[in-house]
Scaffold this motif. Structure first.
Motif, PDB file in Angstrom:
ATOM      1  N   GLU A  93       0.704  -0.949   0.060  1.00 39.24           N
ATOM      2  CA  GLU A  93      -0.097  -0.026  -0.072  1.00 39.24           C
ATOM      3  C   GLU A  93       0.775   1.443   0.060  1.00 39.24           C
ATOM      4  O   GLU A  93       0.313   2.113  -0.785  1.00 39.24           O
ATOM      5  CB  GLU A  93      -1.059   0.178   1.332  1.00 39.24           C
ATOM      6  CG  GLU A  93      -1.976   1.160   1.055  1.00 39.24           C
ATOM      7  CD  GLU A  93      -2.744   1.125   2.422  1.00 39.24           C
ATOM      8  OE1 GLU A  93      -3.561   2.237   2.542  1.00 39.24           O
ATOM      9  OE2 GLU A  93      -3.004   0.118   3.139  1.00 39.24           O
ATOM     10  N   LEU A  94       2.023   1.262   0.591  1.00 41.47           N
ATOM     11  CA  LEU A  94       2.675   2.462   0.889  1.00 41.47           C
ATOM     12  C   LEU A  94       3.309   2.555  -0.574  1.00 41.47           C
ATOM     13  O   LEU A  94       3.641   3.740  -1.197  1.00 41.47           O
ATOM     14  CB  LEU A  94       3.789   2.177   1.911  1.00 41.47           C
ATOM     15  CG  LEU A  94       3.467   2.244   3.455  1.00 41.47           C
ATOM     16  CD1 LEU A  94       4.468   1.757   4.359  1.00 41.47           C
ATOM     17  CD2 LEU A  94       2.964   3.590   3.592  1.00 41.47           C
ATOM     18  N   THR A  95       4.069   1.604  -0.925  1.00 41.26           N
ATOM     19  CA  THR A  95       4.620   1.592  -2.401  1.00 41.26           C
ATOM     20  C   THR A  95       3.765   2.073  -3.521  1.00 41.26           C
ATOM     21  O   THR A  95       4.105   2.752  -4.256  1.00 41.26           O
ATOM     22  CB  THR A  95       5.151   0.172  -2.793  1.00 41.26           C
ATOM     23  OG1 THR A  95       6.103  -0.228  -1.700  1.00 41.26           O
ATOM     24  CG2 THR A  95       6.020   0.262  -4.155  1.00 41.26           C
ATOM     25  N   ALA A  96       2.620   1.627  -3.320  1.00 36.86           N
ATOM     26  CA  ALA A  96       1.356   2.111  -4.260  1.00 36.86           C
ATOM     27  C   ALA A  96       1.087   3.634  -4.191  1.00 36.86           C
ATOM     28  O   ALA A  96       1.056   4.224  -5.270  1.00 36.86           O
ATOM     29  CB  ALA A  96       0.106   1.330  -4.162  1.00 36.86           C
ATOM     30  N   TRP A  97       1.069   3.996  -2.992  1.00 37.41           N
ATOM     31  CA  TRP A  97       0.952   5.463  -2.817  1.00 37.41           C
ATOM     32  C   TRP A  97       2.081   6.120  -3.442  1.00 37.41           C
ATOM     33  O   TRP A  97       1.928   7.193  -4.125  1.00 37.41           O
ATOM     34  CB  TRP A  97       0.920   5.695  -1.355  1.00 37.41           C
ATOM     35  CG  TRP A  97       0.395   7.285  -1.091  1.00 37.41           C
ATOM     36  CD1 TRP A  97      -0.649   7.523  -0.929  1.00 37.41           C
ATOM     37  CD2 TRP A  97       1.344   7.975  -0.682  1.00 37.41           C
ATOM     38  NE1 TRP A  97      -0.502   9.149  -0.666  1.00 37.41           N
ATOM     39  CE2 TRP A  97       0.753   9.290  -0.359  1.00 37.41           C
ATOM     40  CE3 TRP A  97       2.760   8.089  -0.560  1.00 37.41           C
ATOM     41  CZ2 TRP A  97       1.284  10.391   0.202  1.00 37.41           C
ATOM     42  CZ3 TRP A  97       3.413   9.414  -0.173  1.00 37.41           C
ATOM     43  CH2 TRP A  97       2.764  10.306   0.075  1.00 37.41           C
ATOM     44  N   ASP A 110       4.193   5.267  -5.859  1.00 38.41           N
ATOM     45  CA  ASP A 110       4.486   5.076  -7.081  1.00 38.41           C
ATOM     46  C   ASP A 110       3.476   5.950  -7.910  1.00 38.41           C
ATOM     47  O   ASP A 110       3.712   6.520  -8.969  1.00 38.41           O
ATOM     48  CB  ASP A 110       3.907   3.369  -7.541  1.00 38.41           C
ATOM     49  CG  ASP A 110       5.246   2.823  -7.497  1.00 38.41           C
ATOM     50  OD1 ASP A 110       6.376   3.285  -7.218  1.00 38.41           O
ATOM     51  OD2 ASP A 110       5.089   1.300  -7.494  1.00 38.41           O
ATOM     52  N   GLY A 111       2.312   6.135  -7.208  1.00 43.48           N
ATOM     53  CA  GLY A 111       1.283   6.975  -8.013  1.00 43.48           C
ATOM     54  C   GLY A 111       1.948   8.511  -8.184  1.00 43.48           C
ATOM     55  O   GLY A 111       1.636   9.279  -9.329  1.00 43.48           O
ATOM     56  N   TYR A 112       2.897   8.856  -7.209  1.00 47.50           N
ATOM     57  CA  TYR A 112       3.196  10.311  -7.239  1.00 47.50           C
ATOM     58  C   TYR A 112       4.404  10.243  -8.304  1.00 47.50           C
ATOM     59  O   TYR A 112       4.874  11.081  -9.203  1.00 47.50           O
ATOM     60  CB  TYR A 112       3.853  10.649  -6.054  1.00 47.50           C
ATOM     61  CG  TYR A 112       2.539  11.372  -5.173  1.00 47.50           C
ATOM     62  CD1 TYR A 112       1.845  12.301  -5.427  1.00 47.50           C
ATOM     63  CD2 TYR A 112       1.912  10.438  -4.192  1.00 47.50           C
ATOM     64  CE1 TYR A 112       0.888  12.931  -4.772  1.00 47.50           C
ATOM     65  CE2 TYR A 112       0.890  10.904  -3.612  1.00 47.50           C
ATOM     66  CZ  TYR A 112       0.261  12.098  -3.736  1.00 47.50           C
ATOM     67  OH  TYR A 112      -0.739  12.433  -3.064  1.00 47.50           O
ATOM     68  N   ARG A 113       5.306   9.085  -8.198  1.00 44.12           N
ATOM     69  CA  ARG A 113       6.492   8.819  -9.023  1.00 44.12           C
ATOM     70  C   ARG A 113       5.994   9.023 -10.390  1.00 44.12           C
ATOM     71  O   ARG A 113       6.676   9.477 -11.529  1.00 44.12           O
ATOM     72  CB  ARG A 113       7.160   7.656  -8.537  1.00 44.12           C
ATOM     73  CG  ARG A 113       8.485   7.517  -9.500  1.00 44.12           C
ATOM     74  CD  ARG A 113       8.997   5.908  -9.256  1.00 44.12           C
ATOM     75  NE  ARG A 113       8.002   4.834  -9.399  1.00 44.12           N
ATOM     76  CZ  ARG A 113       7.749   4.394 -10.520  1.00 44.12           C
ATOM     77  NH1 ARG A 113       8.197   4.781 -11.886  1.00 44.12           N
ATOM     78  NH2 ARG A 113       6.718   3.429 -10.691  1.00 44.12           N
ATOM     79  N   LEU A 114       4.940   8.256 -10.938  1.00 50.07           N
ATOM     80  CA  LEU A 114       4.435   7.903 -12.133  1.00 50.07           C
ATOM     81  C   LEU A 114       4.047   9.322 -12.719  1.00 50.07           C
ATOM     82  O   LEU A 114       4.225   9.782 -13.867  1.00 50.07           O
ATOM     83  CB  LEU A 114       3.211   6.985 -12.225  1.00 50.07           C
ATOM     84  CG  LEU A 114       3.923   5.673 -12.056  1.00 50.07           C
ATOM     85  CD1 LEU A 114       2.245   4.707 -11.958  1.00 50.07           C
ATOM     86  CD2 LEU A 114       4.731   5.114 -13.046  1.00 50.07           C
ATOM     87  N   ALA A 115       3.500  10.086 -11.783  1.00 48.15           N
ATOM     88  CA  ALA A 115       2.856  11.406 -12.230  1.00 48.15           C
ATOM     89  C   ALA A 115       4.002  12.461 -12.422  1.00 48.15           C
ATOM     90  O   ALA A 115       4.021  13.262 -13.662  1.00 48.15           O
ATOM     91  CB  ALA A 115       1.919  12.253 -11.033  1.00 48.15           C
TER      92      ALA A 115
END
Length: 119
Positions: free
Chosen positions: A84-88, A90-95
């Motif tokens: 869950e932390l990684t997904a959170w 990753d959302g900002y990294r991808l943006a």
């Protein structure tokens, strides 16, 4: 994560728990295998009670769980919480990566236009 509360509250607890270097080392150790409090305390110059308090913080954050195995109470890393932390993150990294790709495209267009102008 298994801890109750909103997503923001769960993220706050997890990141606050991981802000401490001792707790990050405990997570790193548990990433290899489950361990008891005694096993987790070995490399530290902290009392077992001190390590137990760190474990309680990680447990409240949903980053680890404890089970009972006879007299043993091993601690286990909670991979779903870390996901869950990684997904959170990753959302900002991808943006951010998307913004940089757009910037690269604009710069490439500008460079091509400048080169065409010079010819």
């Amino acid at each position: 994560m298994q801890a109750a509360g909103s997503e923001d509250e769960r993220l706050d607890r997890a990141f606050l728990a991981l802000a401490d270097p001792v707790r990050r080392r405990l997570v790193a150790r548990l990433s290899r295998s489950s361990a008891t409090v005694n096993e987790l305390a070995e490399p530290f110059e902290l009392s077992k009670q001190g390590i137990s308090k760190h474990i309680q913080v990680l447990e409240r954050a949903g980053l680890l769980t404890r089970t009972r195995d006879g007299q043993r109470r091993p601690c286990h890393l909670a991979p779903a919480a870390l996901e869950e932390l990684t997904a959170w993150i990753d959302g900002y990294r991808l943006a951010a990566e998307a913004c940089y790709r757009r910037l690269d495209a604009v710069l490439a267009t500008m460079n091509a236009a400048e080169e065409a102008k010079d010819e």
